[in-house]
Design a protein around this motif. Structure first.
Motif, PDB file in Angstrom:
ATOM      1  N   VAL A 129     -32.316  -3.200  -2.703  1.00  9.22           N
ATOM      2  CA  VAL A 129     -31.927  -2.696  -4.027  1.00  9.22           C
ATOM      3  C   VAL A 129     -33.090  -1.880  -4.573  1.00  9.22           C
ATOM      4  O   VAL A 129     -34.240  -2.357  -4.571  1.00  9.22           O
ATOM      5  N   SER A 130     -32.802  -0.647  -5.015  1.00 13.28           N
ATOM      6  CA  SER A 130     -33.867   0.223  -5.513  1.00 13.28           C
ATOM      7  C   SER A 130     -33.365   1.030  -6.711  1.00 13.28           C
ATOM      8  O   SER A 130     -32.163   1.247  -6.869  1.00 13.28           O
ATOM      9  N   TYR A 131     -34.309   1.452  -7.531  1.00 15.84           N
ATOM     10  CA  TYR A 131     -33.996   2.326  -8.669  1.00 15.84           C
ATOM     11  C   TYR A 131     -34.690   3.670  -8.484  1.00 15.84           C
ATOM     12  O   TYR A 131     -34.752   4.456  -9.419  1.00 15.84           O
ATOM     13  N   CYS A 132     -35.220   3.927  -7.278  1.00 13.45           N
ATOM     14  CA  CYS A 132     -36.019   5.129  -7.048  1.00 13.45           C
ATOM     15  C   CYS A 132     -35.860   5.635  -5.624  1.00 13.45           C
ATOM     16  O   CYS A 132     -36.533   5.143  -4.702  1.00 13.45           O
ATOM     17  N   ALA A 133     -34.970   6.625  -5.458  1.00 11.15           N
ATOM     18  CA  ALA A 133     -34.744   7.187  -4.122  1.00 11.15           C
ATOM     19  C   ALA A 133     -35.995   7.897  -3.620  1.00 11.15           C
ATOM     20  O   ALA A 133     -36.320   7.849  -2.433  1.00 11.15           O
ATOM     21  N   THR A 134     -36.711   8.574  -4.520  1.00 14.52           N
ATOM     22  CA  THR A 134     -37.911   9.292  -4.096  1.00 14.52           C
ATOM     23  C   THR A 134     -38.935   8.331  -3.504  1.00 14.52           C
ATOM     24  O   THR A 134     -39.623   8.655  -2.539  1.00 14.52           O
ATOM     25  N   CYS A 135     -39.016   7.133  -4.104  1.00 14.08           N
ATOM     26  CA  CYS A 135     -40.004   6.162  -3.610  1.00 14.08           C
ATOM     27  C   CYS A 135     -39.538   5.536  -2.291  1.00 14.08           C
ATOM     28  O   CYS A 135     -40.337   5.352  -1.379  1.00 14.08           O
ATOM     29  N   ASP A 136     -38.263   5.198  -2.201  1.00 14.02           N
ATOM     30  CA  ASP A 136     -37.802   4.338  -1.101  1.00 14.02           C
ATOM     31  C   ASP A 136     -36.877   5.018  -0.106  1.00 14.02           C
ATOM     32  O   ASP A 136     -36.552   4.430   0.923  1.00 14.02           O
ATOM     33  N   GLY A 137     -36.443   6.256  -0.403  1.00 12.19           N
ATOM     34  CA  GLY A 137     -35.435   6.920   0.430  1.00 12.19           C
ATOM     35  C   GLY A 137     -35.807   6.989   1.905  1.00 12.19           C
ATOM     36  O   GLY A 137     -34.965   6.743   2.781  1.00 12.19           O
ATOM     37  N   ALA A 138     -37.075   7.278   2.189  1.00 14.49           N
ATOM     38  CA  ALA A 138     -37.494   7.471   3.585  1.00 14.49           C
ATOM     39  C   ALA A 138     -37.354   6.199   4.410  1.00 14.49           C
ATOM     40  O   ALA A 138     -37.355   6.245   5.646  1.00 14.49           O
ATOM     41  N   LEU A 139     -37.202   5.051   3.749  1.00 18.81           N
ATOM     42  CA  LEU A 139     -37.025   3.784   4.480  1.00 18.81           C
ATOM     43  C   LEU A 139     -35.626   3.666   5.070  1.00 18.81           C
ATOM     44  O   LEU A 139     -35.339   2.744   5.821  1.00 18.81           O
ATOM     45  N   TYR A 140     -34.744   4.593   4.704  1.00 21.82           N
ATOM     46  CA  TYR A 140     -33.328   4.454   5.081  1.00 21.82           C
ATOM     47  C   TYR A 140     -32.877   5.533   6.068  1.00 21.82           C
ATOM     48  O   TYR A 140     -31.728   5.962   6.049  1.00 21.82           O
ATOM     49  N   ARG A 141     -33.808   5.955   6.928  1.00 26.00           N
ATOM     50  CA  ARG A 141     -33.466   6.956   7.936  1.00 26.00           C
ATOM     51  C   ARG A 141     -32.350   6.421   8.843  1.00 26.00           C
ATOM     52  O   ARG A 141     -32.434   5.303   9.337  1.00 26.00           O
ATOM     53  N   ASP A 142     -31.294   7.220   8.977  1.00 31.71           N
ATOM     54  CA  ASP A 142     -30.131   6.863   9.813  1.00 31.71           C
ATOM     55  C   ASP A 142     -29.413   5.584   9.372  1.00 31.71           C
ATOM     56  O   ASP A 142     -28.721   4.948  10.155  1.00 31.71           O
ATOM     57  N   LYS A 143     -29.603   5.193   8.121  1.00 29.86           N
ATOM     58  CA  LYS A 143     -28.928   3.990   7.611  1.00 29.86           C
ATOM     59  C   LYS A 143     -27.800   4.407   6.675  1.00 29.86           C
ATOM     60  O   LYS A 143     -27.638   5.596   6.338  1.00 29.86           O
ATOM     61  N   THR A 144     -27.055   3.392   6.220  1.00 35.22           N
ATOM     62  CA  THR A 144     -25.965   3.624   5.274  1.00 35.22           C
ATOM     63  C   THR A 144     -26.398   3.088   3.913  1.00 35.22           C
ATOM     64  O   THR A 144     -26.835   1.936   3.813  1.00 35.22           O
ATOM     65  N   VAL A 145     -26.307   3.944   2.898  1.00 34.89           N
ATOM     66  CA  VAL A 145     -26.727   3.522   1.557  1.00 34.89           C
ATOM     67  C   VAL A 145     -25.656   3.903   0.538  1.00 34.89           C
ATOM     68  O   VAL A 145     -24.744   4.689   0.830  1.00 34.89           O
ATOM     69  N   ALA A 146     -25.795   3.332  -0.661  1.00 31.56           N
ATOM     70  CA  ALA A 146     -24.895   3.699  -1.763  1.00 31.56           C
ATOM     71  C   ALA A 146     -25.730   4.037  -2.978  1.00 31.56           C
ATOM     72  O   ALA A 146     -26.815   3.474  -3.176  1.00 31.56           O
ATOM     73  N   VAL A 147     -25.228   4.982  -3.781  1.00 37.01           N
ATOM     74  CA  VAL A 147     -25.770   5.137  -5.128  1.00 37.01           C
ATOM     75  C   VAL A 147     -24.673   4.692  -6.086  1.00 37.01           C
ATOM     76  O   VAL A 147     -23.490   4.929  -5.834  1.00 37.01           O
ATOM     77  N   VAL A 148     -25.075   4.033  -7.152  1.00 35.51           N
ATOM     78  CA  VAL A 148     -24.108   3.568  -8.144  1.00 35.51           C
ATOM     79  C   VAL A 148     -24.315   4.387  -9.407  1.00 35.51           C
ATOM     80  O   VAL A 148     -25.438   4.488  -9.906  1.00 35.51           O
ATOM     81  N   GLY A 149     -23.217   4.973  -9.925  1.00 30.17           N
ATOM     82  CA  GLY A 149     -23.293   5.790 -11.140  1.00 30.17           C
ATOM     83  C   GLY A 149     -22.738   7.174 -10.878  1.00 30.17           C
ATOM     84  O   GLY A 149     -22.591   7.591  -9.716  1.00 30.17           O
TER      85      GLY A 149
END
Ligand code: NAP
Length: 310
Positions: A129-149
């Motif tokens: 769970v994150s509130y900052c894609a810029t901070c954590d986005g690179a951790l999700y290479r080739d993964k499946t994610v969702a944004v809410v809102g």
């Protein structure tokens, strides 16, 4: 220690107020307990702030403002404010270490992300769970994610996440987005983005980290579970108003009410940027607020004190 103007918060509004105040010859202090730059620091690309043909990062933009304010002589103080006395002609700002006096105070304390308040959100913050894609986005290479809102933040940050993730779901509680049209159009064209309309996240589930989301469709009443490696929550912002005395008038959501001069209901106290009740929260509106607040504070000081000398 005495100042003409004390500014609380060094995001774009506070930095702009400091530039105007210090450049105007007023003895200026700006307090920031966290990172100079505020919320925009975590934005990867700012492309709508006038004057920059190419996008620049939020950090680079506020770094320039910081240096500009320093060049005009503003004092940056990284102490945590514990109490304020805003009544009367002499305003008091107390920190864990010192007591400061000023003729006028400009509140630029900004806002922070609203939580979804669903089971699993707190438990998995930092573990999917994150509130900052810029901070954590690179951790999700080739993964499946969702944004809410469905606002600017969710869609812009969702687009940013498509650089890394193989799939980005946008889960929105209605069937149309609130984000600006240009950003919407980019999202609709992006093959990695998929929209889940009329739906809310009911639970974030997993064992040691996020594994799936329980999603409730408000129109069909259907509940689905979608496997997910990460969820980025962008459901609006809440004001950082904890320090404000009950004397300062707020709107029903807790944002500070001001007039067009950025004046609050307390004489000599101004507010600027995201903390303020306003129709638009952008870097450009925050910097504009900051400039107006500093100009108004200077006029107020001139009208209420015999001299500008501290
Ligand atoms: P926002 O515009 O308030 O959007 C929040 C979104 O979250 C809305 O779509 C809202 O749905 C949804 N939402 C609210 N509570 C929810 C809940 N409990 N469950 C599910 N969904 C919920 O917030 P933001 O996107 O963070 O933007 C904040 C401000 O910054 C805005 O003024 C925005 O324009 C500005 N901003 C600008 C830029 C840019 O110009 N580049 C970038 C980022 C942010 P509804 O639509 O149904 O209300």
């Amino acid at each position: 220690m005495r100042y003409d103007i004390i500014i609380i918060g060094a995001g774009p509004a506070g930095l702009s107020a400091a530039i105007y105040s210090a450049r105007g010859g007023l003895k200026t202090a700006i307090f920031e307990k966290g990172m100079i730059g505020g919320q925009i620091n975590v934005t990867d690309e700012v492309e709508n702030y006038p004057g920059f043909e190419e996008p620049l990062s939020g950090f680079d933009l506020t770094d320039k403002m910081h240096k500009q304010a320093q060049r005009f002589g503003a004092d940056f103080i990284d102490e945590e404010i514990t109490a304020m006395g805003l009544e009367g002609l002499c305003k008091i700002v107390e920190t864990t270490e010192n007591k400061y006096r000023a003729k006028s105070v400009i509140i630029c304390t900004g806002a922070h992300p609203r939580r979804l308040n669903v089971p699993g959100e707190e438990q998995f913050t930092g573990r999917g769970v994150s509130y900052c894609a810029t901070c954590d986005g690179a951790l999700y290479r080739d993964k499946t994610v969702a944004v809410v809102g469905g606002g600017d933040s969710a869609i812009e940050e969702g687009l940013f996440l498509t650089r890394f993730a193989k799939k980005v779901y946008v889960i929105h509680r209605r069937d149309s987005l609130r984000a600006q049209k240009i950003i919407q159009d980019r999202a609709y064209k992006n093959p990695k983005m998929e929209f889940i309309w009329d739906s809310v996240v009911q639970e974030i589930r997993g064992e040691t980290k996020v594994q799936d989301l329980e999603i409730y469709n408000r129109k069909t009443n259907q509940i689905t579970h979608i496997p997910m490696d990460g969820v980025f929550i962008y459901v609006g912002i809440l004001p950082n108003n904890e320090l404000l005395e009950s004397r300062i008038e707020l709107d029903s959501s807790g944002f500070v009410l001001t007039d067009e001069y950025m004046h609050t209901n307390v004489p000599g106290i101004y507010a600027a940027g995201d903390i303020r009740h306003t129709v638009l929260r952008q870097v450009v509106t925050a910097t504009s607020d900051g400039a107006i607040a500093a100009w108004s504070a200077e006029k107020w000081i001139i009208e209420n004190y015999d001299s500008l000398e501290v």
